[in-house]
Each structure stands twice: as C-alpha cells, then as structure tokens.
Design a protein around this motif. Sequence first.
Motif, mmCIF file in Angstrom:
data_model
loop_
_atom_site.group_PDB
_atom_site.id
_atom_site.type_symbol
_atom_site.label_atom_id
_atom_site.label_comp_id
_atom_site.label_asym_id
_atom_site.label_seq_id
_atom_site.Cartn_x
_atom_site.Cartn_y
_atom_site.Cartn_z
ATOM 1 N N VAL A 192 0.841 -1.202 0.000
ATOM 2 C CA VAL A 192 0.000 0.000 0.000
ATOM 3 C C VAL A 192 0.875 1.251 0.000
ATOM 4 C CG1 VAL A 192 -1.661 1.341 1.369
ATOM 5 C CG2 VAL A 192 -2.004 -1.113 1.043
ATOM 6 N N ALA A 193 1.879 1.276 0.863
ATOM 7 C CA ALA A 193 2.765 2.446 0.929
ATOM 8 C C ALA A 193 3.487 2.651 -0.402
ATOM 9 C CB ALA A 193 3.772 2.289 2.067
ATOM 10 N N LEU A 194 3.996 1.583 -0.976
ATOM 11 C CA LEU A 194 4.689 1.676 -2.264
ATOM 12 C C LEU A 194 3.742 2.168 -3.353
ATOM 13 C CD1 LEU A 194 7.053 1.088 -4.244
ATOM 14 C CD2 LEU A 194 6.176 -1.272 -4.367
ATOM 15 N N CYS A 195 2.600 1.531 -3.470
ATOM 16 C CA CYS A 195 1.672 1.871 -4.549
ATOM 17 C C CYS A 195 1.058 3.250 -4.383
ATOM 18 C CB CYS A 195 0.601 0.795 -4.663
ATOM 19 S SG CYS A 195 1.266 -0.763 -5.295
ATOM 20 N N ASN A 196 0.951 3.705 -3.160
ATOM 21 C CA ASN A 196 0.385 5.029 -2.938
ATOM 22 C C ASN A 196 1.406 6.146 -3.124
ATOM 23 O OD1 ASN A 196 -2.107 3.921 -2.656
ATOM 24 N ND2 ASN A 196 -2.203 4.121 -0.438
ATOM 25 N N THR A 197 2.584 5.803 -3.671
ATOM 26 C CA THR A 197 3.527 6.825 -4.131
ATOM 27 C C THR A 197 3.211 7.230 -5.568
ATOM 28 O OG1 THR A 197 5.170 5.231 -4.954
ATOM 29 C CG2 THR A 197 5.390 5.957 -2.641
ATOM 30 N N ASP A 198 2.325 6.499 -6.224
ATOM 31 C CA ASP A 198 1.916 6.794 -7.592
ATOM 32 C C ASP A 198 1.204 8.149 -7.631
ATOM 33 O OD1 ASP A 198 1.427 5.371 -10.381
ATOM 34 O OD2 ASP A 198 -0.433 6.407 -9.856
ATOM 35 N N ASP A 236 13.061 -0.609 -11.793
ATOM 36 C CA ASP A 236 12.503 -1.936 -11.540
ATOM 37 C C ASP A 236 11.454 -1.880 -10.426
ATOM 38 O OD1 ASP A 236 12.169 -4.674 -11.949
ATOM 39 O OD2 ASP A 236 13.978 -5.237 -10.854
ATOM 40 N N VAL A 237 11.709 -1.105 -9.387
ATOM 41 C CA VAL A 237 10.731 -0.955 -8.302
ATOM 42 C C VAL A 237 9.487 -0.228 -8.824
ATOM 43 C CG1 VAL A 237 10.290 0.130 -6.056
ATOM 44 C CG2 VAL A 237 12.429 -1.110 -6.445
ATOM 45 N N ARG A 238 9.670 0.745 -9.689
ATOM 46 C CA ARG A 238 8.508 1.451 -10.262
ATOM 47 C C ARG A 238 7.669 0.510 -11.127
ATOM 48 N NH1 ARG A 238 9.979 7.379 -12.232
ATOM 49 N NH2 ARG A 238 7.803 7.152 -12.796
ATOM 50 N N ARG A 239 8.309 -0.382 -11.886
ATOM 51 C CA ARG A 239 7.556 -1.384 -12.658
ATOM 52 C C ARG A 239 6.815 -2.329 -11.708
ATOM 53 N NH1 ARG A 239 12.129 -0.806 -15.901
ATOM 54 N NH2 ARG A 239 13.246 -2.476 -14.845
ATOM 55 N N THR A 240 7.454 -2.670 -10.612
ATOM 56 C CA THR A 240 6.811 -3.525 -9.605
ATOM 57 C C THR A 240 5.602 -2.814 -9.012
ATOM 58 O OG1 THR A 240 8.836 -4.730 -9.104
ATOM 59 C CG2 THR A 240 7.175 -4.636 -7.358
ATOM 60 N N ARG A 241 5.736 -1.533 -8.753
ATOM 61 C CA ARG A 241 4.601 -0.740 -8.234
ATOM 62 C C ARG A 241 3.416 -0.823 -9.189
ATOM 63 N NH1 ARG A 241 5.351 5.685 -7.844
ATOM 64 N NH2 ARG A 241 5.360 5.395 -10.099
ATOM 65 N N ALA A 242 3.660 -0.649 -10.471
ATOM 66 C CA ALA A 242 2.576 -0.712 -11.453
ATOM 67 C C ALA A 242 1.939 -2.099 -11.477
ATOM 68 C CB ALA A 242 3.104 -0.337 -12.837
ATOM 69 N N LEU A 243 2.763 -3.131 -11.436
ATOM 70 C CA LEU A 243 2.246 -4.508 -11.419
ATOM 71 C C LEU A 243 1.375 -4.742 -10.190
ATOM 72 C CD1 LEU A 243 2.202 -7.516 -12.343
ATOM 73 C CD2 LEU A 243 4.285 -7.802 -10.986
ATOM 74 N N LEU A 244 1.860 -4.343 -9.025
ATOM 75 C CA LEU A 244 1.102 -4.583 -7.787
ATOM 76 C C LEU A 244 -0.190 -3.783 -7.758
ATOM 77 C CD1 LEU A 244 4.058 -4.782 -5.254
ATOM 78 C CD2 LEU A 244 2.715 -6.673 -6.231
ATOM 79 N N ARG A 245 -0.199 -2.595 -8.334
ATOM 80 C CA ARG A 245 -1.445 -1.817 -8.421
ATOM 81 C C ARG A 245 -2.472 -2.588 -9.256
ATOM 82 N NH1 ARG A 245 -2.059 3.005 -6.568
ATOM 83 N NH2 ARG A 245 -3.657 3.560 -8.069
ATOM 84 N N ASP A 297 -13.477 10.503 -4.622
ATOM 85 C CA ASP A 297 -13.675 10.743 -6.054
ATOM 86 C C ASP A 297 -12.384 10.945 -6.840
ATOM 87 O OD1 ASP A 297 -16.396 10.579 -5.618
ATOM 88 O OD2 ASP A 297 -16.646 12.745 -5.428
ATOM 89 N N ASP A 298 -11.433 11.620 -6.270
ATOM 90 C CA ASP A 298 -10.239 12.013 -7.012
ATOM 91 C C ASP A 298 -8.984 11.289 -6.527
ATOM 92 O OD1 ASP A 298 -10.178 13.202 -4.552
ATOM 93 O OD2 ASP A 298 -9.516 15.157 -5.277
ATOM 94 N N CYS A 299 -9.147 10.107 -5.967
ATOM 95 C CA CYS A 299 -8.003 9.371 -5.422
ATOM 96 C C CYS A 299 -8.033 7.929 -5.911
ATOM 97 C CB CYS A 299 -8.040 9.405 -3.890
ATOM 98 S SG CYS A 299 -6.633 8.565 -3.128
ATOM 99 N N ALA A 300 -6.864 7.422 -6.253
ATOM 100 C CA ALA A 300 -6.732 6.023 -6.663
ATOM 101 C C ALA A 300 -5.823 5.274 -5.694
ATOM 102 C CB ALA A 300 -6.191 5.940 -8.083
ATOM 103 N N GLY A 301 -5.806 5.723 -4.435
ATOM 104 C CA GLY A 301 -4.982 5.082 -3.424
ATOM 105 C C GLY A 301 -5.473 3.685 -3.108
ATOM 106 N N LEU A 302 -4.538 2.820 -2.746
ATOM 107 C CA LEU A 302 -4.913 1.470 -2.347
ATOM 108 C C LEU A 302 -5.355 1.468 -0.897
ATOM 109 C CD1 LEU A 302 -2.158 -0.835 -3.883
ATOM 110 C CD2 LEU A 302 -4.171 0.181 -4.960
ATOM 111 N N VAL A 303 -6.309 0.600 -0.598
ATOM 112 C CA VAL A 303 -6.822 0.424 0.757
ATOM 113 C C VAL A 303 -6.673 -1.043 1.127
ATOM 114 C CG1 VAL A 303 -8.866 0.558 2.243
ATOM 115 C CG2 VAL A 303 -8.519 2.280 0.447
ATOM 116 N N LEU A 304 -6.038 -1.288 2.253
ATOM 117 C CA LEU A 304 -5.969 -2.626 2.841
ATOM 118 C C LEU A 304 -6.867 -2.587 4.062
ATOM 119 C CD1 LEU A 304 -4.811 -5.471 3.255
ATOM 120 C CD2 LEU A 304 -2.878 -4.410 4.440
#
Length: 184
Positions: free
Chosen positions: A15-21, A60-69, A145-152
């Motif tokens: 979540v922390a990684l992906c919410n850096t997007d 590589d970590v940024r590609r991983t972020r996209a994959l995990l999202r 409405d304006d957020c694509a953050g991940l929620v666990l």
Amino acid sequence: MRLEPDAEQALVFVVALCNTDPSASRSGTDELATVDHLRALLGRYPFTGRIDHDEEELQDVRRTRALLRQVWSLGRDDAAEAVNKMLRDAKALPHLVRHDSQDWHVHATEPSSPLAERIRVDAALGLLDVIQMNEMDRLRICAADDCAGLVLDLSRNGLKRFCSVRCGNRMNMIAFRERRADRE
C-alpha cells in the motif's frame, strides 16, 4: 480479517509503495521519482539484503509498483494466477530465516536477489493469505472521487473505504456541504 504478521507487513508495504503513484499520492506527484525517494521509503519500511540505490533499481521498483497496483484490483482467480507468476518468475523457494533482531520468518528469495524481485515475492506471499482466506474484497481502491490510493482493510467489520483520514474527511465534508445545500 486477521493475517499472519509477515503477510500483513508485506501488504502494508505494498500500500505504501503503490500510494507513491501520482494518482494516489498526497502531493499528486510521483513520490517515487528519484533514488532518494526510494531510499526514504525504504527508511520507513526496511528491507534486508541487497539494495543498490541506483537508477536501474528504481525503475525496476517502479515497474513492480505498477504490477502490484494491477494485481490489487483483480478478482480472486486472476490474482491467484498473477501471484503464481510472480513466484514462478522469481523461482521462489520459501524458507525460514532468523536475522538481526527478527525471529524466524519466511523468505522466498536470496538476500542477493534484486530489491524489486524481493518486493514482488513478499507481496505475493502476503497475497497468498488474502486469496486463501477468500478476502480479496478487503483490497480496495480509495472511495474518494479524485483518489486512486490502495486500501488494505484489516478492520473487523470490513467497512474501510478510504486510503487515509485525509480522503475520508474530505469526502465527509463534501457530503456535509451537499446535504446543507439541499436543505437551503
């Protein structure tokens, strides 16, 4: 939902990684744009083993972020396939290790494996629990409405809707203003 501690820790990091997007970050910018950004993230969520602190690792970590999202929003069967692929690609071999101040816990890659690979495998191991428990609905995208953050959602009742208090407060204020405008 009750996850194993290692699984929970891995998914909290996802979540922390992906919410850096940029679509999910507080700043609205890519909070993983530089090697220093990655260093700061790893300072909050330490990883043992190899860390190169270079541009190649960052990409590589940024590609991983996209994959995990992407995996976060998949249905259970598709998520299981994605998890299996991540584990297969890394030639993951789970084993117990004890190091530093940590007691026995599972690693599935060697400490010399690239950071992004270790992140993907840790995430896959965390997702295994969610898939086995049939709790994929606990992995959500923020309801703001304006957020694509991940929620666990680890809450008992499973009703968490927002990635942060900030998003929840903002949406509650919008709803309050709409109700007040309707009364006037």
